[in-house]
Write a protein that holds these residues in place. Structure first.
Motif, PDB file in Angstrom:
ATOM      1  N   UNK A 144       0.798  -1.121   0.085  1.00  0.00           N
ATOM      2  CA  UNK A 144       0.038   0.018   0.029  1.00  0.00           C
ATOM      3  C   UNK A 144       0.884   1.241  -0.014  1.00  0.00           C
ATOM      4  N   UNK A 145       0.638   1.982  -1.029  1.00  0.00           N
ATOM      5  CA  UNK A 145       1.298   3.528  -0.835  1.00  0.00           C
ATOM      6  C   UNK A 145       0.478   4.563  -0.694  1.00  0.00           C
ATOM      7  N   UNK A 146       0.503   5.324   0.306  1.00  0.00           N
ATOM      8  CA  UNK A 146      -0.362   6.666   0.464  1.00  0.00           C
ATOM      9  C   UNK A 146       0.730   7.675   0.193  1.00  0.00           C
ATOM     10  N   UNK A 147       0.266   8.459  -0.932  1.00  0.00           N
ATOM     11  CA  UNK A 147       0.984   9.586  -1.207  1.00  0.00           C
ATOM     12  C   UNK A 147       0.190  10.893  -0.907  1.00  0.00           C
ATOM     13  N   UNK A 186       2.257   1.205   7.433  1.00  0.00           N
ATOM     14  CA  UNK A 186       1.554   2.275   7.961  1.00  0.00           C
ATOM     15  C   UNK A 186       0.630   1.986   9.328  1.00  0.00           C
ATOM     16  N   UNK A 187       0.825   2.824  10.466  1.00  0.00           N
ATOM     17  CA  UNK A 187       0.030   2.518  11.775  1.00  0.00           C
ATOM     18  C   UNK A 187      -1.401   2.689  11.438  1.00  0.00           C
ATOM     19  N   UNK A 188      -2.070   2.332  12.525  1.00  0.00           N
ATOM     20  CA  UNK A 188      -3.703   2.435  12.185  1.00  0.00           C
ATOM     21  C   UNK A 188      -4.061   3.861  12.433  1.00  0.00           C
ATOM     22  N   UNK A 189      -3.435   4.558  13.073  1.00  0.00           N
ATOM     23  CA  UNK A 189      -3.577   6.052  12.966  1.00  0.00           C
ATOM     24  C   UNK A 189      -3.396   6.614  11.871  1.00  0.00           C
ATOM     25  N   UNK A 190      -2.334   6.333  10.901  1.00  0.00           N
ATOM     26  CA  UNK A 190      -2.118   6.946   9.620  1.00  0.00           C
ATOM     27  C   UNK A 190      -3.084   6.417   8.573  1.00  0.00           C
ATOM     28  N   UNK A 191      -3.436   5.166   8.692  1.00  0.00           N
ATOM     29  CA  UNK A 191      -4.474   4.766   7.817  1.00  0.00           C
ATOM     30  C   UNK A 191      -6.001   5.356   8.107  1.00  0.00           C
ATOM     31  N   UNK A 192      -6.146   5.525   9.461  1.00  0.00           N
ATOM     32  CA  UNK A 192      -7.457   6.384   9.740  1.00  0.00           C
ATOM     33  C   UNK A 192      -7.451   7.515   9.193  1.00  0.00           C
ATOM     34  N   UNK A 193      -6.423   8.254   9.442  1.00  0.00           N
ATOM     35  CA  UNK A 193      -6.251   9.940   8.763  1.00  0.00           C
ATOM     36  C   UNK A 193      -6.451   9.855   7.251  1.00  0.00           C
ATOM     37  N   UNK A 194      -5.478   8.814   6.553  1.00  0.00           N
ATOM     38  CA  UNK A 194      -5.631   8.803   4.974  1.00  0.00           C
ATOM     39  C   UNK A 194      -7.154   8.750   4.768  1.00  0.00           C
ATOM     40  N   UNK A 195      -7.804   7.637   5.315  1.00  0.00           N
ATOM     41  CA  UNK A 195      -9.190   7.384   4.679  1.00  0.00           C
ATOM     42  C   UNK A 195     -10.264   8.340   5.241  1.00  0.00           C
ATOM     43  N   UNK A 196      -9.951   8.981   6.321  1.00  0.00           N
ATOM     44  CA  UNK A 196     -10.731  10.174   6.829  1.00  0.00           C
ATOM     45  C   UNK A 196     -10.736  11.313   5.874  1.00  0.00           C
ATOM     46  N   UNK A 197      -9.394  11.822   5.366  1.00  0.00           N
ATOM     47  CA  UNK A 197      -9.178  12.666   4.514  1.00  0.00           C
ATOM     48  C   UNK A 197      -9.983  12.415   3.008  1.00  0.00           C
ATOM     49  N   UNK A 198      -9.781  11.175   2.773  1.00  0.00           N
ATOM     50  CA  UNK A 198     -10.280  10.724   1.297  1.00  0.00           C
ATOM     51  C   UNK A 198     -11.781  10.894   1.229  1.00  0.00           C
ATOM     52  N   UNK A 199     -12.558  10.509   2.408  1.00  0.00           N
ATOM     53  CA  UNK A 199     -13.873  10.640   2.473  1.00  0.00           C
ATOM     54  C   UNK A 199     -14.580  12.038   2.787  1.00  0.00           C
ATOM     55  N   UNK A 200     -13.772  12.565   3.688  1.00  0.00           N
ATOM     56  CA  UNK A 200     -14.315  14.027   4.057  1.00  0.00           C
ATOM     57  C   UNK A 200     -14.563  14.774   2.991  1.00  0.00           C
ATOM     58  N   UNK A 201     -13.357  14.643   1.802  1.00  0.00           N
ATOM     59  CA  UNK A 201     -13.266  15.728   0.805  1.00  0.00           C
ATOM     60  C   UNK A 201     -13.848  15.056  -0.385  1.00  0.00           C
ATOM     61  N   UNK A 202     -14.837  14.125  -0.404  1.00  0.00           N
ATOM     62  CA  UNK A 202     -15.457  13.446  -1.562  1.00  0.00           C
ATOM     63  C   UNK A 202     -15.171  12.738  -2.472  1.00  0.00           C
ATOM     64  N   UNK A 203     -14.034  11.778  -2.197  1.00  0.00           N
ATOM     65  CA  UNK A 203     -13.392  10.486  -3.043  1.00  0.00           C
ATOM     66  C   UNK A 203     -11.988  11.104  -3.455  1.00  0.00           C
TER      67      UNK A 203
END
Length: 132
Positions: free
Chosen positions: A9-12, A105-122
Motif C-alpha cells: 500500500x502506498x499513500x501519497x 502504516x500505523x492504524x492512526x495513519x490509515x485512519x487519517x488517510x481514509x478520513x481525508x479521502x472520505x471527508x473531501x468527496x473521494x
C-alpha cells in the motif's frame, strides 16, 4: 512476474491546482518555491476547448510544509478539515519514517488517510492523500 511479493500500500499526499491559465500556475509555483507544471487534455478534447494546466506537489514533506504555510487562509470548511487531517498524517508519518524508513502504516495513519479521502468527496476531488 512478481510471484511471492506482497502488494504494498502506498499513500501519497498530493496537492494539485488545475487551471486553464499557465501563467497563474507558474506564478503560484514560484511563490511556493516547489512543484511541477504539466498539461492535460481531456479524453473527449475538442478544438475549441482550452488545455488544462496542473501544478502539483507530492510527498509528506512538501505537502505537509505547504499545508502548514497556507492553512490559516482556509475558511472553516470541509477543505480546512481535510487539510488538518493531511497535516496530521504528514507529521505522524514523517516522524515515524525518520525512525525507520521501511515501516508500514500505523492504524492512526490509515485512519487519517481514509478520513481525508472520505471527508473531501473521494479520490479525485480531495486535498490530501492518494491511495494506490
Amino acid at each position: 512476474a512478481h510471484r511471492g511479493k506482497k502488494k504494498m500500500l502506498q499513500i501519497r499526499p498530493r496537492i494539485r491546482v488545475t487551471n486553464t491559465e499557465p501563467t497563474l500556475l507558474k506564478e503560484f509555483g514560484s511563490l511556493c518555491g516547489m512543484g511541477s507544471l504539466s498539461t492535460h487534455r481531456p479524453a473527449n478534447y475538442e478544438k475549441n476547448q482550452k488545455i488544462l494546466y496542473n501544478w502539483e506537489i507530492m510527498g509528506i514533506k512538501l505537502v505537509g510544509r505547504l499545508l502548514r504555510e497556507i492553512r490559516d487562509y482556509f475558511p472553516a470548511s470541509r477543505k480546512a478539515e481535510t487539510a488538518d487531517l493531511v497535516i496530521q498524517f504528514c507529521d505522524i508519518r514523517e516522524k515515524r519514517l525518520n525512525e525507520n524508513y521501511r515501516i508500514g502504516y500505523s492504524d492512526e495513519e490509515l485512519r487519517l488517510a481514509e478520513a481525508s479521502k472520505v471527508r473531501n468527496g473521494g479520490v479525485r476531488r480531495r486535498i490530501g492523500t492518494e491511495v494506490k
